[in-house]
Motif scaffolding. Structure first.
Motif, PDB file in Angstrom:
ATOM      1  N   SER A  32       0.829  -1.210   0.000  1.00 22.30           N
ATOM      2  CA  SER A  32       0.000   0.000   0.000  1.00 22.30           C
ATOM      3  C   SER A  32       0.861   1.255   0.000  1.00 22.30           C
ATOM      4  O   SER A  32       0.527   2.249   0.640  1.00 22.30           O
ATOM      5  CB  SER A  32      -0.914  -0.001   1.232  1.00 22.30           C
ATOM      6  N   ASP A  34       1.720   3.613  -2.186  1.00 23.49           N
ATOM      7  CA  ASP A  34       1.450   4.907  -2.808  1.00 23.49           C
ATOM      8  C   ASP A  34      -0.035   5.082  -3.074  1.00 23.49           C
ATOM      9  O   ASP A  34      -0.822   4.138  -3.064  1.00 23.49           O
ATOM     10  CB  ASP A  34       2.230   5.055  -4.113  1.00 23.49           C
ATOM     11  N   THR A  35      -0.416   6.324  -3.324  1.00 21.15           N
ATOM     12  CA  THR A  35      -1.801   6.674  -3.617  1.00 21.15           C
ATOM     13  C   THR A  35      -1.841   7.526  -4.879  1.00 21.15           C
ATOM     14  O   THR A  35      -0.825   8.102  -5.288  1.00 21.15           O
ATOM     15  CB  THR A  35      -2.431   7.455  -2.450  1.00 21.15           C
ATOM     16  N   HIS A  36      -3.002   7.623  -5.483  1.00 17.43           N
ATOM     17  CA  HIS A  36      -3.132   8.340  -6.741  1.00 17.43           C
ATOM     18  C   HIS A  36      -3.044   9.858  -6.550  1.00 17.43           C
ATOM     19  O   HIS A  36      -3.447  10.397  -5.513  1.00 17.43           O
ATOM     20  CB  HIS A  36      -4.473   8.014  -7.396  1.00 17.43           C
ATOM     21  N   LYS A  53      -3.981  14.597  -3.894  1.00 19.12           N
ATOM     22  CA  LYS A  53      -3.347  13.332  -3.500  1.00 19.12           C
ATOM     23  C   LYS A  53      -4.363  12.542  -2.677  1.00 19.12           C
ATOM     24  O   LYS A  53      -4.759  12.947  -1.581  1.00 19.12           O
ATOM     25  CB  LYS A  53      -2.100  13.635  -2.678  1.00 19.12           C
ATOM     26  N   ASP A  54      -4.806  11.406  -3.214  1.00 19.17           N
ATOM     27  CA  ASP A  54      -5.939  10.692  -2.637  1.00 19.17           C
ATOM     28  C   ASP A  54      -5.496   9.719  -1.544  1.00 19.17           C
ATOM     29  O   ASP A  54      -5.306   8.526  -1.778  1.00 19.17           O
ATOM     30  CB  ASP A  54      -6.717   9.954  -3.725  1.00 19.17           C
ATOM     31  N   GLU A  55      -5.394  10.222  -0.332  1.00 19.52           N
ATOM     32  CA  GLU A  55      -4.966   9.408   0.802  1.00 19.52           C
ATOM     33  C   GLU A  55      -6.085   8.519   1.349  1.00 19.52           C
ATOM     34  O   GLU A  55      -5.839   7.649   2.185  1.00 19.52           O
ATOM     35  CB  GLU A  55      -4.412  10.309   1.905  1.00 19.52           C
ATOM     36  N   ALA A  57      -7.346   6.269  -0.257  1.00 18.99           N
ATOM     37  CA  ALA A  57      -7.169   4.967  -0.909  1.00 18.99           C
ATOM     38  C   ALA A  57      -6.370   3.973  -0.067  1.00 18.99           C
ATOM     39  O   ALA A  57      -6.274   2.805  -0.418  1.00 18.99           O
ATOM     40  CB  ALA A  57      -6.484   5.153  -2.260  1.00 18.99           C
ATOM     41  N   HIS A  58      -5.800   4.420   1.049  1.00 19.70           N
ATOM     42  CA  HIS A  58      -5.066   3.500   1.918  1.00 19.70           C
ATOM     43  C   HIS A  58      -6.006   2.439   2.498  1.00 19.70           C
ATOM     44  O   HIS A  58      -7.220   2.661   2.590  1.00 19.70           O
ATOM     45  CB  HIS A  58      -4.401   4.268   3.056  1.00 19.70           C
TER      46      HIS A  58
END
Length: 370
Positions: A32, A34-36, A53-55, A57-58
């Motif tokens: 997990s 990185d994020t988009h 930065k889409d956090e 998504a974690h």
């Protein structure tokens, strides 16, 4: 000469569990890592680029996933987190969700000390990860209560508000700052003009601000602070003892005191954002993205609009980057509930209209403490 020296050694300490725990955390980190980075075109601003930065998504759904991993590694490598230890944390919710997840990975008990006002969805998420929730009426007492519980059971208080800025390697190692700059490398504006991030512990702004200086970038760091929070006054007046008696209405950001992890000297600009503005911007951004985001993301987005307005007024071009801290699904019964807002006297409509008008090319008319 050494006959009377009494040896004092801990070389017999078994590090097997620690090695195994670190291997588990490192493996999870690779899964997990990185994020988009999401680009949002705004037709009225052809010379500006907006990125998120889409956090959310974690695996645990928020920015705090990174922090929790860092705190666990920090605790293990400092000899504080050991096999069978009970962990405690003072939290407004999201950090505790992530820490409960990591505690379960390592087979450890976890107790989250939370304000009684924490959203039921976050409490449920902590318990789903195997954590136990300990609610207190006065949100200002969560620190002392978490420390007390840890001492009572011989456990370890993770203490995100003290250790967030030092647990993360701000020079790189795939921290959030390094990730942002790496993902921006092939964009039209490869170095952001502004990065905008709110402060909860202050650890994320410290990591980003330090990394900007370490890399010698011209990027400016803006920290929008919420209505009921001590960070803005602490930064403005150079008073690290500043206090705010009213609890933050935006979960995840804002604190009653300037936390130890907040590093004011790496922050270039701060603004004070009313709660209605945070939640109005949250709703506008949710409509633009076609998905719900949380209240702290609304604070970030409002700050992004403020920075973009300044760039437009100065005739500048460039990129602005902020964070989607968590999903709005956690706030269906609160921030997205009109009856809940009305009961608290919060009217988001004027700010929604203002942000929509700004994104269409209009003026940004916010009156802020800046």
């Amino acid at each position: 000469m050494l006959d009377n020296v009494v040896p004092c050694s801990r070389s017999g300490v078994d590090r097997t569990w620690a090695r195994r725990a670190i291997a588990i955390l490192e493996a999870e980190g690779r899964r997990s890592a990185d994020t988009h980075l999401i680009a949002m075109p705004v037709a009225a601003f052809p010379d500006l680029a907006f990125y998120f930065k889409d956090e959310s998504a974690h695996p645990t759904g928020s920015l705090k996933h990174r922090l929790a991993r860092s705190l666990f590694l920090y605790g293990i490598c400092n000899g504080k987190i050991t096999e069978g230890v009970t962990l405690t944390e003072a939290s407004s919710g999201s950090t505790a969700v992530s820490e409960a997840y990591y505690a379960r990975l390592l087979g450890l008990n976890f107790i989250a000390v939370l304000p009684a006002s924490t959203s039921p969805r976050k409490i449920e998420a902590i318990e789903q990860q195997g954590g136990r929730c300990h609610l207190v009426a006065d949100g200002c007492t969560i620190y002392a209560e978490a420390a007390r519980l840890a001492a009572e059971c011989g456990g370890h208080y993770l203490d995100q508000f003290t250790y967030a800025e030092r647990a993360t390697d701000w020079r790189g190692n795939n921290n959030i700052a390094e990730s942002i700059f790496r993902q921006m490398e092939n964009e039209p504006f490869s170095t952001p003009s502004w990065i905008i991030v709110g402060a909860g512990t202050g650890g994320t702004s410290a990591t980003i601000g330090r990394y900007i200086r370490y890399r010698g970038c011209e990027t400016q760091l803006l920290v929008p602070d919420v209505e009921h929070s001590a960070f803005y006054d602490g930064w403005t007046h150079g008073d690290m003892q500043a206090r705010c008696a009213t609890p933050s209405g935006i979960e995840g950001v804002g604190r009653p005191q300037v936390e130890k992890s907040f590093v004011p000297d790496v922050v270039d600009e701060m603004i004070k954002v009313p709660d209605a503005a945070s939640l109005g911007a949250m709703r506008v951004l949710s409509r633009r993205l076609g998905r719900r985001v949380g209240g702290s993301t609304g604070t970030n987005f409002f700050g992004m609009c403020w920075a973009a307005d300044g760039m437009r007024n100065r005739g500048e071009c460039g990129a602005l980057v902020t964070l989607i801290c968590d999903s709005g699904e956690r706030y269906e019964d609160s921030y997205y509930n009109d009856a809940w807002l009305a009961a608290r006297g919060i009217d988001t409509r004027p700010y929604e209209a203002m942000v929509e008008s700004f994104l269409a090319g209009g003026l940004f008319r916010a009156r802020l403490g800046n």
